[in-house]
Every structure is written in structure tokens, then in C-alpha cells.
Design a protein around this motif. Structure first.
Motif, mmCIF file in Angstrom:
data_model
loop_
_atom_site.group_PDB
_atom_site.id
_atom_site.type_symbol
_atom_site.label_atom_id
_atom_site.label_comp_id
_atom_site.label_asym_id
_atom_site.label_seq_id
_atom_site.Cartn_x
_atom_site.Cartn_y
_atom_site.Cartn_z
ATOM 1 N N THR A 84 92.489 46.854 26.746
ATOM 2 C CA THR A 84 91.254 46.910 27.534
ATOM 3 C C THR A 84 90.380 45.680 27.361
ATOM 4 O OG1 THR A 84 90.114 48.086 25.756
ATOM 5 C CG2 THR A 84 91.138 49.439 27.486
ATOM 6 N N THR A 85 90.663 44.819 26.378
ATOM 7 C CA THR A 85 89.800 43.661 26.143
ATOM 8 C C THR A 85 90.604 42.405 25.856
ATOM 9 O OG1 THR A 85 89.608 44.072 23.773
ATOM 10 C CG2 THR A 85 87.902 45.043 25.182
ATOM 11 N N ALA A 86 89.942 41.284 26.105
ATOM 12 C CA ALA A 86 90.441 39.972 25.700
ATOM 13 C C ALA A 86 89.218 39.141 25.340
ATOM 14 C CB ALA A 86 91.243 39.321 26.822
ATOM 15 N N GLN A 87 89.357 38.280 24.338
ATOM 16 C CA GLN A 87 88.222 37.493 23.872
ATOM 17 C C GLN A 87 88.574 36.015 23.760
ATOM 18 O OE1 GLN A 87 87.249 39.571 20.173
ATOM 19 N NE2 GLN A 87 85.494 40.497 21.213
ATOM 20 N N VAL A 88 87.578 35.194 24.025
ATOM 21 C CA VAL A 88 87.674 33.749 23.833
ATOM 22 C C VAL A 88 86.543 33.360 22.885
ATOM 23 C CG1 VAL A 88 87.522 31.487 24.929
ATOM 24 C CG2 VAL A 88 88.582 33.381 26.158
ATOM 25 N N TYR A 89 86.888 32.655 21.821
ATOM 26 C CA TYR A 89 85.877 32.250 20.843
ATOM 27 C C TYR A 89 85.311 30.880 21.194
ATOM 28 C CZ TYR A 89 87.164 36.309 18.239
ATOM 29 O OH TYR A 89 87.372 37.603 17.893
ATOM 30 N N ILE A 90 84.038 30.706 20.886
ATOM 31 C CA ILE A 90 83.324 29.462 21.158
ATOM 32 C C ILE A 90 82.859 28.886 19.831
ATOM 33 C CG2 ILE A 90 81.331 28.438 22.314
ATOM 34 C CD1 ILE A 90 81.447 30.998 24.145
ATOM 35 N N ASP A 91 83.310 27.689 19.525
ATOM 36 C CA ASP A 91 82.909 26.989 18.311
ATOM 37 C C ASP A 91 81.626 26.222 18.635
ATOM 38 O OD1 ASP A 91 82.813 25.751 15.843
ATOM 39 O OD2 ASP A 91 84.461 24.364 16.261
ATOM 40 N N VAL A 92 80.510 26.679 18.075
ATOM 41 C CA VAL A 92 79.210 26.064 18.362
ATOM 42 C C VAL A 92 78.989 24.919 17.367
ATOM 43 C CG1 VAL A 92 76.730 26.458 18.536
ATOM 44 C CG2 VAL A 92 78.332 28.229 19.294
#
Length: 164
Positions: A84-92
Motif C-alpha cells: 500500500t505504500t512506497a517512500q522516497v527519502y530526501i537527504d537535506v
């Protein structure tokens, strides 16, 4: 915001949405990403598991600059079959610039529904500077005496050792 996402299998329609939020494995309670300290994550979610892999492409907008303020691995993601989900991480990233206003990374997700109908959904990730560190005034500590040293704000871990 909710919108219809048509599962690749005929006659299956699920509600789906996108969110962007700050995440940290070391610091809790942040609502914003913090330069060099608290990263972000984009989550695409459907209300029911998709029956086959569902590929999603999205665009990036806002006044935060890719490569300067943040890094992102890809603007394409897949919700795998049965999930039900997928995620993309953001390196700040810490850009060593003092910005008076927070920067914003906007995720723009366009969903084509057919018949020339496109629904646009956005999610914002706010990026703030590392809060300034303030410490108590200089204190002379005589041998055997106790005192309190206070540090507030800032980001990361702090340590103290006596001067030699």
C-alpha cells in the motif's frame, strides 16, 4: 488530499495520496526538515494493496534547490504488488547560508484519469536552518565547586570538557 488512483487491474479503483514529512532516526518531534540534521521522506499511499506494480512519477518544485538544499535519489517510485505504500527519502543538506524564511520542496504528483482528465496533488516539505545554539554566560568553576551550564537550540550533539 485524496484522489482516485486506478489500479492497473480493470474495475479496481483505490484512494491514494502523497505526503512529505520530516524524519529523523535521532531527533523526535520535528515538523520541518532541518539542514544537515533532520531529513525528509515522501510517502505515496493507497487505501488498499495494489494488485500489480504501480509506477509513479512526480516532479519537484518550490524554492529549495536540488543539489544545494537537498538530494533525492529518484523522482520515480513503485508501489509493489500487494503493498500500500512506497517512500522516497530526501537527504537535506546544510548549505551554510542563513535564510530568513524557510525553504520549501514541493512534490507534484499528476495522476492521469483518462478522457484528458489530470488530477494534480502536491505535498510540501519545509526546510529550516539549524536553530542557533545559545549557551549560558562564561562561568569560572573553582576546584570542587558545582555549577550548571545551559545550552539550548542548535542541532546535533554537544559535549564539554574542561580547559587544560
Amino acid at each position: 488530499m485524496y484522489l482516485f488512483m486506478s489500479d492497473p487491474a480493470p474495475a479496481n479503483t483505490v484512494f491514494s495520496w502523497v505526503t512529505a514529512e520530516a524524519v529523523s532516526v535521532t531527533v523526535a518531534g520535528f515538523n520541518s526538515a532541518v539542514e544537515g540534521c533532520v531529513d525528509g521522506v515522501i510517502t505515496f499511499e493507497s487505501t488498499t494493496p495494489v494488485s500489480s506494480d504501480f509506477n509513479i512519477s512526480f516532479d519537484l518544485a518550490g524554492n529549495a534547490t536540488e543539489g544545494v538544499d537537498y538530494l533525492i535519489e529518484s523522482t520515480d517510485i513503485t508501489i509493489n504488488a500487494g503493498e500500500t505504500t512506497a517512500q522516497v527519502y530526501i537527504d537535506v543538506l546544510e548549505d551554510d547560508e542563513v535564510e530568513l524564511d524557510p525553504e520549501t520542496l514541493t512534490i507534484v504528483f499528476n495522476l492521469e484519469l483518462g478522457c484528458d482528465t489530470v488530477v494534480t496533488q502536491t505535498a510540501d516539505l519545509t526546510i529550516i536552518d539549524v536553530p542557533a545554539l545559545t549557551v549560558s554566560d562564561d562561568v569560572l568553576i573553582e576546584p570542587g565547586a558545582n555549577t550548571t551550564i545551559i545550552a539550548a537550540g542548535g542541532g546535533g550533539n554537544y559535549s564539554w570538557s574542561p580547559a587544560t
